[in-house]
Design an enzyme around this catalytic site. Sequence first.
Site, mmCIF file in Angstrom:
data_model
loop_
_atom_site.group_PDB
_atom_site.id
_atom_site.type_symbol
_atom_site.label_atom_id
_atom_site.label_comp_id
_atom_site.label_asym_id
_atom_site.label_seq_id
_atom_site.Cartn_x
_atom_site.Cartn_y
_atom_site.Cartn_z
ATOM 1 N N GLU A 153 37.067 70.923 124.383
ATOM 2 C CA GLU A 153 37.482 72.018 123.502
ATOM 3 C C GLU A 153 37.502 71.527 122.052
ATOM 4 O OE1 GLU A 153 39.816 75.230 125.773
ATOM 5 O OE2 GLU A 153 41.246 73.783 125.000
ATOM 6 N N LYS A 188 48.307 80.794 127.184
ATOM 7 C CA LYS A 188 49.166 80.265 126.116
ATOM 8 C C LYS A 188 50.521 80.992 126.150
ATOM 9 C CE LYS A 188 45.006 79.041 123.710
ATOM 10 N NZ LYS A 188 44.342 78.684 122.467
ATOM 11 N N ASN A 245 43.586 80.419 130.008
ATOM 12 C CA ASN A 245 44.775 79.789 129.419
ATOM 13 C C ASN A 245 45.474 80.871 128.599
ATOM 14 O OD1 ASN A 245 46.670 78.315 128.023
ATOM 15 N ND2 ASN A 245 45.199 77.185 126.768
ATOM 16 N N GLU A 290 46.673 72.104 121.138
ATOM 17 C CA GLU A 290 47.879 72.676 120.518
ATOM 18 C C GLU A 290 49.106 71.827 120.835
ATOM 19 O OE1 GLU A 290 47.315 76.619 122.073
ATOM 20 O OE2 GLU A 290 45.641 76.911 120.695
ATOM 21 N N HIS A 316 46.228 69.788 125.920
ATOM 22 C CA HIS A 316 45.632 70.829 125.075
ATOM 23 C C HIS A 316 45.854 70.448 123.609
ATOM 24 C CE1 HIS A 316 44.811 74.615 123.118
ATOM 25 N NE2 HIS A 316 44.159 74.966 124.211
ATOM 26 N N SER A 355 36.756 79.812 121.955
ATOM 27 C CA SER A 355 36.171 81.116 121.617
ATOM 28 C C SER A 355 35.073 81.565 122.588
ATOM 29 C CB SER A 355 35.643 81.125 120.181
ATOM 30 O OG SER A 355 36.701 80.920 119.261
ATOM 31 N N GLY A 408 40.279 79.646 119.190
ATOM 32 C CA GLY A 408 40.933 80.794 118.582
ATOM 33 C C GLY A 408 40.362 81.207 117.235
#
Length: 246
Positions: free
Chosen positions: A167, A11, A9, A97, A95, A208, A173
Amino acid sequence: MRRPTVVGNWKMNASLEQTTNLLAGLTEGWSGVHQAEVAVCVPYPYLPKTAELLEQSNIAFGAQDLSEHASGAYTGQVSADMLLDFGSKYVIVGHSERREYQNESSELVAQKFEAAATKGLIPILCVGETLDEREKERTFDVIGRQLRAVTERCGLGGVAKGVVAYEPVWAIGTGRSATPEMAQEVHAYIREVLGPEGDHTAILYGGSVKPGSAPALFAQEDIDGALVGGASLKAADFLAICRAAE
Ligand code: PGA
């Protein structure tokens, strides 16, 4: 029975030049990956270039989001058909985010999942709890609700047309991955919620994942691969994770 799967991904990272270099790095460094399904989810504008550069490779690709609508007056949105026009195979939905910054609800995510699956794209459904939710021991509750929004709309068989990615929000991250045992516990729960369809649904871990942490994660019974953010931007690291999934 379930094919190991590793998805990058990207991003909102990479320029056209970096896209070209990264994809060249992946195709040139490609070796030792025979069983695993590998894909990269790139920013929309780079889909045509990605299609061109991966044409002769075993690497699939896709996007990071799509519209829940098929077409029409939806300024700025991108439909499943548009993604298919450029050869996309996958699309990430839900996701964290997007759930956080774009306020996407689980109901909207379910609509997007359906929009993708109906057209033959493989949706990668992201679910995961925040640190606060984990500390309050609400992890299963949160994941269960996120999953059920999709199973109620598309059925258990509908979800099995896609891929699920667990996730934990606190692991994305941050350099702080869930331990293999923590991840396994949630993956087993997701499989249980999916019932008989769970046996043939790939469930990826994301948060991560690095070349060093991948082997222990992949050794867990219910972890079928990974959704990789940061480490997917370095060809050598991403390829190392793909090889670990073999
Ligand atoms: P990360 O991102 O590997 O950089 O933690 C994973 C993701 O957000 O899919």
